[in-house]
Structure formats: C-alpha cells, structure tokens
Design an enzyme around this catalytic site. Sequence first.
Site, PDB file in Angstrom:
ATOM      1  N   LYS A 259      13.129  15.417  29.421  1.00  0.00           N
ATOM      2  CA  LYS A 259      13.265  15.444  27.950  1.00  0.00           C
ATOM      3  C   LYS A 259      11.936  15.123  27.270  1.00  0.00           C
ATOM      4  CE  LYS A 259      12.947  10.908  27.161  1.00  0.00           C
ATOM      5  NZ  LYS A 259      12.092  10.204  26.212  1.00  0.00           N
TER       6      LYS A 259
ATOM      7  N   GLU B  30       4.381  10.045  28.523  1.00  0.00           N
ATOM      8  CA  GLU B  30       4.700  10.487  29.887  1.00  0.00           C
ATOM      9  C   GLU B  30       4.776  11.999  30.019  1.00  0.00           C
ATOM     10  OE1 GLU B  30       4.886   8.958  32.686  1.00  0.00           O
ATOM     11  OE2 GLU B  30       5.674   6.930  32.478  1.00  0.00           O
TER      12      GLU B  30
ATOM     13  N   TRP C  79       8.805  -1.078  26.193  1.00  0.00           N
ATOM     14  CA  TRP C  79      10.149  -1.016  26.765  1.00  0.00           C
ATOM     15  C   TRP C  79      10.467  -2.276  27.590  1.00  0.00           C
ATOM     16  CZ3 TRP C  79      14.673  -0.181  25.808  1.00  0.00           C
ATOM     17  CH2 TRP C  79      15.660   0.266  26.682  1.00  0.00           C
TER      18      TRP C  79
ATOM     19  N   ARG D 105       0.635  -7.577  33.560  1.00  0.00           N
ATOM     20  CA  ARG D 105      -0.419  -7.407  34.572  1.00  0.00           C
ATOM     21  C   ARG D 105      -1.674  -8.224  34.233  1.00  0.00           C
ATOM     22  NH1 ARG D 105      -3.295  -1.672  34.722  1.00  0.00           N
ATOM     23  NH2 ARG D 105      -2.654  -1.947  32.566  1.00  0.00           N
ATOM     24  N   ARG D 106      -2.027  -8.255  32.970  1.00  0.00           N
ATOM     25  CA  ARG D 106      -3.284  -8.902  32.582  1.00  0.00           C
ATOM     26  C   ARG D 106      -3.034 -10.369  32.211  1.00  0.00           C
ATOM     27  NH1 ARG D 106      -4.821  -5.462  27.680  1.00  0.00           N
ATOM     28  NH2 ARG D 106      -2.617  -4.898  27.714  1.00  0.00           N
TER      29      ARG D 106
ATOM     30  N   ARG E 211       6.739   8.837  21.032  1.00  0.00           N
ATOM     31  CA  ARG E 211       5.312   9.100  21.247  1.00  0.00           C
ATOM     32  C   ARG E 211       5.110  10.505  21.768  1.00  0.00           C
ATOM     33  NH1 ARG E 211       5.449   3.981  24.837  1.00  0.00           N
ATOM     34  NH2 ARG E 211       7.206   5.268  25.445  1.00  0.00           N
ATOM     35  N   ASN E 212       6.080  11.023  22.542  1.00  0.00           N
ATOM     36  CA  ASN E 212       5.958  12.395  23.044  1.00  0.00           C
ATOM     37  C   ASN E 212       6.049  13.401  21.899  1.00  0.00           C
ATOM     38  OD1 ASN E 212       5.896  12.454  26.177  1.00  0.00           O
ATOM     39  ND2 ASN E 212       7.352  10.851  25.661  1.00  0.00           N
TER      40      ASN E 212
ATOM     41  N   GLY F 121      18.184   6.400  29.303  1.00  0.00           N
ATOM     42  CA  GLY F 121      19.110   6.724  28.221  1.00  0.00           C
ATOM     43  C   GLY F 121      18.350   6.847  26.914  1.00  0.00           C
TER      44      GLY F 121
HETATM   45  N1  LIG Z   1       8.975   2.823  24.729  1.00  0.00           N
HETATM   46  C1  LIG Z   1      10.217   3.222  24.870  1.00  0.00           C
HETATM   47  O1  LIG Z   1      10.962   3.310  23.894  1.00  0.00           O
HETATM   48  C2  LIG Z   1      10.752   3.579  26.219  1.00  0.00           C
HETATM   49  C3  LIG Z   1       9.906   3.784  27.298  1.00  0.00           C
HETATM   50  N2  LIG Z   1      10.422   4.138  28.515  1.00  0.00           N
HETATM   51  C4  LIG Z   1       9.564   4.353  29.667  1.00  0.00           C
HETATM   52  O2  LIG Z   1       9.110   3.093  30.142  1.00  0.00           O
HETATM   53  C5  LIG Z   1       7.822   3.237  30.740  1.00  0.00           C
HETATM   54  C6  LIG Z   1       6.898   2.214  30.120  1.00  0.00           C
HETATM   55  O3  LIG Z   1       6.761   2.581  28.752  1.00  0.00           O
HETATM   56  P1  LIG Z   1       6.390   1.569  27.590  1.00  0.00           P
HETATM   57  O4  LIG Z   1       6.850   0.205  27.891  1.00  0.00           O
HETATM   58  O5  LIG Z   1       6.850   2.195  26.338  1.00  0.00           O
HETATM   59  O6  LIG Z   1       4.823   1.639  27.678  1.00  0.00           O
HETATM   60  P2  LIG Z   1       3.739   1.106  26.633  1.00  0.00           P
HETATM   61  O7  LIG Z   1       2.852   2.247  26.357  1.00  0.00           O
HETATM   62  O8  LIG Z   1       4.390   0.394  25.509  1.00  0.00           O
HETATM   63  O9  LIG Z   1       2.983   0.015  27.486  1.00  0.00           O
HETATM   64  C7  LIG Z   1       2.581   0.237  28.773  1.00  0.00           C
HETATM   65  C8  LIG Z   1       2.488  -1.129  29.456  1.00  0.00           C
HETATM   66  O10 LIG Z   1       2.276  -0.962  30.850  1.00  0.00           O
HETATM   67  C9  LIG Z   1       1.063  -1.620  31.209  1.00  0.00           C
HETATM   68  N3  LIG Z   1       0.469  -0.828  32.242  1.00  0.00           N
HETATM   69  C10 LIG Z   1      -0.191   0.334  32.105  1.00  0.00           C
HETATM   70  N4  LIG Z   1      -0.560   0.778  33.324  1.00  0.00           N
HETATM   71  C11 LIG Z   1      -0.117  -0.150  34.216  1.00  0.00           C
HETATM   72  C12 LIG Z   1      -0.216  -0.275  35.611  1.00  0.00           C
HETATM   73  N5  LIG Z   1      -0.876   0.638  36.322  1.00  0.00           N
HETATM   74  N6  LIG Z   1       0.358  -1.335  36.210  1.00  0.00           N
HETATM   75  C13 LIG Z   1       0.986  -2.281  35.484  1.00  0.00           C
HETATM   76  N7  LIG Z   1       1.093  -2.219  34.139  1.00  0.00           N
HETATM   77  C14 LIG Z   1       0.543  -1.163  33.525  1.00  0.00           C
HETATM   78  C15 LIG Z   1       0.234  -1.687  29.957  1.00  0.00           C
HETATM   79  O11 LIG Z   1      -0.703  -2.725  30.028  1.00  0.00           O
HETATM   80  C16 LIG Z   1       1.341  -1.965  28.936  1.00  0.00           C
HETATM   81  O12 LIG Z   1       1.707  -3.303  28.964  1.00  0.00           O
HETATM   82  C17 LIG Z   1       7.392   4.681  30.487  1.00  0.00           C
HETATM   83  O13 LIG Z   1       7.634   5.430  31.652  1.00  0.00           O
HETATM   84  C18 LIG Z   1       8.298   5.146  29.364  1.00  0.00           C
HETATM   85  O14 LIG Z   1       8.564   6.536  29.433  1.00  0.00           O
HETATM   86  C19 LIG Z   1      11.766   4.269  28.711  1.00  0.00           C
HETATM   87  C20 LIG Z   1      12.635   4.053  27.680  1.00  0.00           C
HETATM   88  C21 LIG Z   1      12.205   3.710  26.360  1.00  0.00           C
HETATM   89  O1  LIG Z   2      12.285   7.387  26.185  1.00  0.00           O
HETATM   90  C1  LIG Z   2      12.243   7.095  25.019  1.00  0.00           C
HETATM   91  C2  LIG Z   2      13.472   6.965  24.192  1.00  0.00           C
HETATM   92  O2  LIG Z   2      14.626   7.072  24.963  1.00  0.00           O
HETATM   93  C3  LIG Z   2      10.931   6.882  24.363  1.00  0.00           C
HETATM   94  O3  LIG Z   2      10.363   8.117  24.105  1.00  0.00           O
HETATM   95  P1  LIG Z   2       8.781   8.257  23.881  1.00  0.00           P
HETATM   96  O4  LIG Z   2       8.134   7.860  25.189  1.00  0.00           O
HETATM   97  O5  LIG Z   2       8.561   9.672  23.517  1.00  0.00           O
HETATM   98  O6  LIG Z   2       8.413   7.304  22.770  1.00  0.00           O
END
Ligand SMILES: NC(=O)C1=CN([C@@H]2O[C@H](COP(=O)(O)OP(=O)(O)OC[C@H]3O[C@@H](n4cnc5c(N)ncnc54)[C@H](O)[C@@H]3O)[C@@H](O)[C@H]2O)C=CC1
Ligand SMILES: O=C(CO)COP(=O)(O)O
Length: 323
Positions: A187, A273, A16, A36-37, A251-252, A132
Amino acid sequence: MTRDGAALPVLGAGGWGTALAVSAARGGQAVRLWARRPEFAARLSRERVNAEYLPGVALPDDVEVTADLGAAVAGAEFALVVVPSVGVPDLLADLPRDLGVVLCAKGLAPDGGRLTDLAHELGFKRVAVLSGPNHAEEVGRGLPAATVVASADEALALGVQRALITPTLRVYTSADVVGVELGGVLKNVIALAAGMVDGLGLGDNAKAALTTRGLREMVRYVVSQGGADDTVYGLSGLGDLIATATSRHSRNRAAGEAIARGEHPGQGGKVVEGLRTADLLDSWATAHGVDLPIVRAVHRVTAREWTPARGVAHLMEREAKPE
Ligand SMILES: NC(=O)C1=CN([C@@H]2O[C@H](COP(=O)(O)OP(=O)(O)OC[C@H]3O[C@@H](n4cnc5c(N)ncnc54)[C@H](O)[C@@H]3O)[C@@H](O)[C@H]2O)C=CC1
Ligand SMILES: O=C(CO)COP(=O)(O)O
C-alpha cells in the site's frame, strides 16, 4: 502495572514505536522503549516527549526509555521491532533467538523477500507481524484505531493482542502472515502513486481508478506469494490503503505529491518505505514475469527514469482489456 509479567520491549523510538509504547502504557502495560542513539534516549527519558518523531504526545510514566538493547529485552516473552525495514536485519541479528519478534515495519528484506522469512532464516522460532491503518500521529493521541497481528504461532498472536489492546486500539489476530505483511508493504507504493495523482492535479476520478487498480495489484502480488485475497480486503490491506492514500499524515503520499511537483521529497529524516519497496518489487516482478504496472511506474518515476507524465501514460495506454 504490567499485564503479562515483564515489561513490553518496543525497539525503535521513531513515530510508530513511540505511539505504540504510549498506547500500550496508557492501556496499563509497562513498556521499555529502546532508542538506538544513547543521546536521543537520554533526551527522550528526560523530556518525556519525542519532539523529533511524535511531537505533542507525552510519554506516560510506565514507559522506560533505554539505549541498552540487552536491558530492553531482558525477561521478555516477545518484543515489538519498530525500526524502518532497512534497519531490521541488523537489529534482529543482535537479539536472542528465543525471543518472540513482532515485526512492525512496512517494508521488505534486502533481497526483496519478506522480513518474517528473514527472521525465521536468522533462527527466530516465534515470529509475528503487526500491520493496519495506523498513523502514529492518531494512535499516539488515543484516537480510535484497529490493527492486525498475524502469526503462525497462535499463542504469540494472542499474547501480542493482550499486550496492545486498549479501549482505543482494537487488535485483531490472523494466521495469514503473508497477506497481513504484504498488504502493508504494497500500500505504500500505491500511496506514492496516489500522491503523484494529487501533485499532478489529475482529479478524484483518476485517484479512485488508481487506488482501485492498486488494490487489484496488491491482491495479485499477495496471492502469488501464498497469501489470501480476503486478507487484502481487510484492515491490513484495503484499510491501510485507504488510510495512507488519502491521509495528510502519510509520508508516502506526501512524497509522491512532492515528486510530481518536481521537488525532492523532504520528510525531515522520516522513513518513506514505498521508495525502497518500489525498487525491490519492480526488480522482483521483472525477474518473475509478474505484471505489477503501478509498481513499475512508481519505481521508474521515483528513480527519475520517467517523468510523472510518462508514468501516467504507461498506465493509461496499456492494451484495452476486461476489468
Ligand atoms: N509512522 C507511522 O504512522 C507508521 C509507521 N509504520 C512503519 O514502522 C516503521 C518505522 O517507521 P516510523 O517509526 O514511522 O519511522 P520514523 O521515520 O518516525 O523514525 C525512524 C526511527 O528509526 C530509527 N532508525 C533508523 N534507522 C535505524 C536502524 N538502522 N536501526 C535502528 N533504528 C533506526 C531512527 O533513528 C528513528 O528513531 C516503518 O517501516 C513504517 O513503515 C507502521 C505503521 C504506522
Ligand atoms: O503505515 C502508515 C499508516 O498505516 C503510515 O504511512 P506513511 O509511512 O506513509 O506515513
């Protein structure tokens, strides 16, 4: 190249964070993407594609990648915080308190409360939430989408809207932080349940019933926390519920499907999540006497205390009542 002066910090280079960085940069906003890394940041900076979390999407030149948090936020009015909810407290602790923070995680604080409350408790004055129906895979490819930024600070919400809006990403503002934040949180749990319905092969009627009753549960929880029911029927609630409970990207949903088939949900290190949310919310609902039956069933099944079949029975065999 920037729209509002300094580059926009995007903190977190998962799917995201990368998609938001790419989308904003395509819209003409210079971006600093923090990972972070250090070795991951160096590779991303060199290869210009986040092969691990958002394959097939090239980083525009206007995205600068760094592992230096201080450099990422230097001179910025606000930053997008896009790490999973479990990592948000530590990241916030490392940020200057006069920075505006835009929380993008769809999860809860360690005590089961809201991350925006946690940010205020840590001393941040300008706090917003972005949520959203926004699968990173689609926003990253520039497919049309809409999202909501909510804040009690209208100037912050308008600044975020200006920074992120593009011809393919429509950004609405809202003053209902509670409603926007909790819709995205809840959700995920309903999407896990929808995935279980898919995995068990229970059919379309069951999935429609589950998601509709799930929406009712979202409204009940949001209203109990001071949010508006209208918000839950908008993009950040119903919109995201539809996007997540029906999507091949979610993923959920996929984790629910895997659990129903008796597998362990393998998401290649990507965050699911809803697992953590179901655990935190089930405890909260029990402690406060609030009826969240789908949250309860999802938690018990994901904790392996109940079989998926028992989870279904728990929902179907409740006392008969009016809708
Ligand atoms: N993927 C999507 O389509 C969407 C995700 N989100 C939300 O955004 C948030 C992040 O999700 P994604 O980017 O999809 O995750 P992801 O699973 O793609 O990647 C997680 C990232 O966060 C890093 N990370 C993990 N733990 C960490 C920590 N303690 N401190 C700093 N970095 C850390 C990981 O190294 C990785 O880069 C979640 O809460 C998710 O629900 C919201 C909208 C859309
Ligand atoms: O929040 C999301 C789409 O709006 C992403 O959903 P997932 O974390 O289930 O992939």
